[in-house]
Design an enzyme around this catalytic site. Structure first.
Site, PDB file in Angstrom:
ATOM      1  N   ALA A 184       0.864  -1.191   0.000  1.00 46.63           N
ATOM      2  CA  ALA A 184       0.000   0.000   0.000  1.00 46.63           C
ATOM      3  C   ALA A 184       0.890   1.227   0.000  1.00 46.63           C
ATOM      4  O   ALA A 184       1.719   1.393   0.908  1.00 46.63           O
ATOM      5  CB  ALA A 184      -0.904   0.002   1.226  1.00 46.63           C
ATOM      6  N   GLY A 196      17.142   1.572  14.989  1.00 44.42           N
ATOM      7  CA  GLY A 196      17.248   1.096  13.604  1.00 44.42           C
ATOM      8  C   GLY A 196      17.714  -0.330  13.480  1.00 44.42           C
ATOM      9  O   GLY A 196      17.021  -1.261  13.899  1.00 44.42           O
ATOM     10  N   ILE A 205      20.143  -1.964  14.943  1.00 43.19           N
ATOM     11  CA  ILE A 205      20.772  -2.661  16.079  1.00 43.19           C
ATOM     12  C   ILE A 205      19.735  -3.581  16.730  1.00 43.19           C
ATOM     13  O   ILE A 205      18.683  -3.104  17.151  1.00 43.19           O
ATOM     14  CB  ILE A 205      21.275  -1.660  17.153  1.00 43.19           C
ATOM     15  CG1 ILE A 205      22.118  -0.549  16.528  1.00 43.19           C
ATOM     16  CG2 ILE A 205      22.038  -2.396  18.239  1.00 43.19           C
ATOM     17  CD1 ILE A 205      22.499   0.561  17.510  1.00 43.19           C
ATOM     18  N   GLU A 250      12.632  12.710  11.573  1.00 44.00           N
ATOM     19  CA  GLU A 250      11.198  12.429  11.630  1.00 44.00           C
ATOM     20  C   GLU A 250      10.440  13.416  10.744  1.00 44.00           C
ATOM     21  O   GLU A 250      10.943  14.509  10.452  1.00 44.00           O
ATOM     22  CB  GLU A 250      10.696  12.581  13.067  1.00 44.00           C
ATOM     23  CG  GLU A 250      11.260  11.564  14.028  1.00 44.00           C
ATOM     24  CD  GLU A 250      10.964  10.144  13.611  1.00 44.00           C
ATOM     25  OE1 GLU A 250       9.793   9.777  13.484  1.00 44.00           O
ATOM     26  OE2 GLU A 250      11.921   9.386  13.372  1.00 44.00           O
ATOM     27  N   LYS A 263      11.556   5.760  22.218  1.00 41.90           N
ATOM     28  CA  LYS A 263      12.421   4.561  22.184  1.00 41.90           C
ATOM     29  C   LYS A 263      12.822   4.142  23.599  1.00 41.90           C
ATOM     30  O   LYS A 263      12.853   2.948  23.923  1.00 41.90           O
ATOM     31  CB  LYS A 263      13.647   4.846  21.323  1.00 41.90           C
ATOM     32  CG  LYS A 263      13.296   5.089  19.844  1.00 41.90           C
ATOM     33  CD  LYS A 263      14.469   5.687  19.091  1.00 41.90           C
ATOM     34  CE  LYS A 263      14.145   5.915  17.626  1.00 41.90           C
ATOM     35  NZ  LYS A 263      15.144   6.765  16.955  1.00 41.90           N
TER      36      LYS A 263
END
Ligand code: HSE
Length: 434
Positions: A43, A132, A134, A188, A203
């Protein structure tokens, strides 16, 4: 065995990377998963020029993917809270497993999403949501499962670290570096999430939950960004043997859990102090293992895809397992989560770097020392920059021993009330990480 059918929602930086890695490494991935992993539908509203999707079915409506009976696993890579939440909940309702890179969604709505996933017996995997490429979630949730985790501290926003590094090493301006991070696809959609520490707090919230076995509590994280850091403080920190990094810190104490994101002085000789550019690193300290360090690319097309694809392999392997015997979403069994409270920042303990703009008079240092000693604050080092006197003001820089933040707040109020102190006292937290 029949291949597992995947639907990718969102073909931006991470979606495009995921498609490319799945295609390029299809054979290796199938050897690991025990069956192929095939993208059945995507999508997206815009084609991704870095991605040759060939004959793969494309739709512009994510709900087509979520409601496609052929699809086993929905990969949510559109970001944000609203549509992403709707599509993830609908996918779970339809009995599909979900892989997501969406840290905001997990940090804010994860408790609700995991409860629904348990009800439906499906997996929601989110390795790509933190740091990411890691595999730090897997490391904490599985590799360190024998430990009582004491603390963790991480550079978990690549954009912020890239900005700090370029400013320190090349003297570039904040705006200039931020623009480059946006062009490289690290930042972002709303870059204030990066520079104000919100992305890092998302995070950190996730890491703290799986480290300590507590529900996700993003609203209780203390968040301070890098926008107010000055070159002067970066240079004074260096002169004192420290480097300033934007850290997320989660620490278990007897009275509660510290959950805080802020600029931090760390000794310049620590490995983590030398993590530069867009790279991320997370230190995790467990009672059995001691300190461990996980380092790698924290953002970007294929590094983040690496984590998404690893989750897809995990889900493919677990498709036929009993849902009650899978690795719990938050590492601990859902009925064993702890209600140990998150501490307000005033109750957190840290050492502090203070910079005071003082009038160049005899006795000013004595007044500063008195205010600190009256509050039981021990000074570790002090530096007065006589050579930098400007308009009769001299910068006085000091580093304290560890103390509860409330006492530093009191001391700063008293310092700012002194006739010989001008303007606001700069305060940056200091962590030794040993
Ligand atoms: N904006 C994030 C960062 C992307 O810079 O780290 C990866 O989560």
């Amino acid at each position: 065995m029949k291949p597992v059918k995947v639907g990718i929602c969102g073909l931006g930086t991470v979606g495009g990377g995921t498609f490319n890695v799945l295609k390029r490494n299809a054979e290796e991935i199938a050897r690991r998963a025990g069956r192929g992993i095939e993208v059945a539908q995507i999508a997206t509203r815009h084609p991704n020029p870095k991605c040759d999707t060939g004959a793969t079915s494309i739709t512009d409506d994510v709900l087509d993917v979520v409601n496609n009976p052929e699809i086993d696993i929905v990969v949510e890579l559109i970001g944000g809270y609203t549509l992403a939440k709707e599509l993830v909940l609908q996918a779970i309702e339809n009995g599909k497993h979900v892989v997501t890179a969406n840290k905001a969604l997990i940090a804010v709505h994860g408790n609700e999403i995991f409860a629904k996933a348990r009800e439906k017996g499906v997996i929601v995997a989110f390795e790509a949501s933190v740091a990411g490429g890691i595999p730090v979630i897997k490391a904490i949730r599985e590799g360190l499962a024998g430990n009582r985790i004491n603390w963790l501290a991480g550079i978990i926003n690549g954009t912020g670290n890239f900005i700090l590094t370029e400013m320190r090493e090349k003297g570039r301006t904040f705006e200039d570096v931020l623009k480059e991070a946006q062009e490289l696809g690290y930042a972002e959609a709303d870059p204030t999430f990066d520079v104000e520490g919100i992305d890092a707090a998302h995070k950190l919230t996730i890491l703290a939950s799986i480290a300590f076995g507590i529900p996700l509590q993003f609203d209780k994280a203390y968040t301070e960004g890098i926008a107010r850091l000055t070159t002067a403080d970066v240079n004074y920190a260096e002169a004192l043997g420290y480097r300033i990094k934007h850290l997320g810190v989660a620490r278990r104490t007897d009275s509660g859990i510290e959950l805080r994101v802020h600029p931090t002085l760390i000794p310049a000789d620590r490995l983590i102090a030398n993590v530069n550019g867009v790279m991320n690193a997370v230190m995790v300290n467990g009672d059995a293992v001691g300190s461990t360090l996980y380092y790698g690319a924290g953002a970007g097309m294929e590094p983040t895809a690496s984590a998404v694809v690893a989750d897809l392999v995990d889900v493919a392997r677990a498709l036929t397992t009993d849902p009650n015997n899978r690795v719990p979403h938050l590492a601990f069994q859902p009925d064993s989560l702890s209600d140990h409270p998150i501490l307000p920042i005033s109750a957190c303990e840290s050492a502090y770097y203070l910079r005071i703009q003082a009038k160049d008079h005899p006795g000013v240092l004595a007044q500063v020392a008195t205010i600190l000693s009256e509050r039981g604050i021990n000074i570790e080092s002090i530096m007065q920059k006589e050579a930098e006197v400007q308009d009769g003001l001299v910068p006085v820089i000091l580093v304290t021993h560890r103390v509860v933040e409330q006492r530093i707040d009191d001391a700063i109020a008293a310092l700012e009330a002194l006739e010989d102190v001008v303007g606001q006292v700069v305060r940056i937290r200091v962590e030794q990480l040993n």
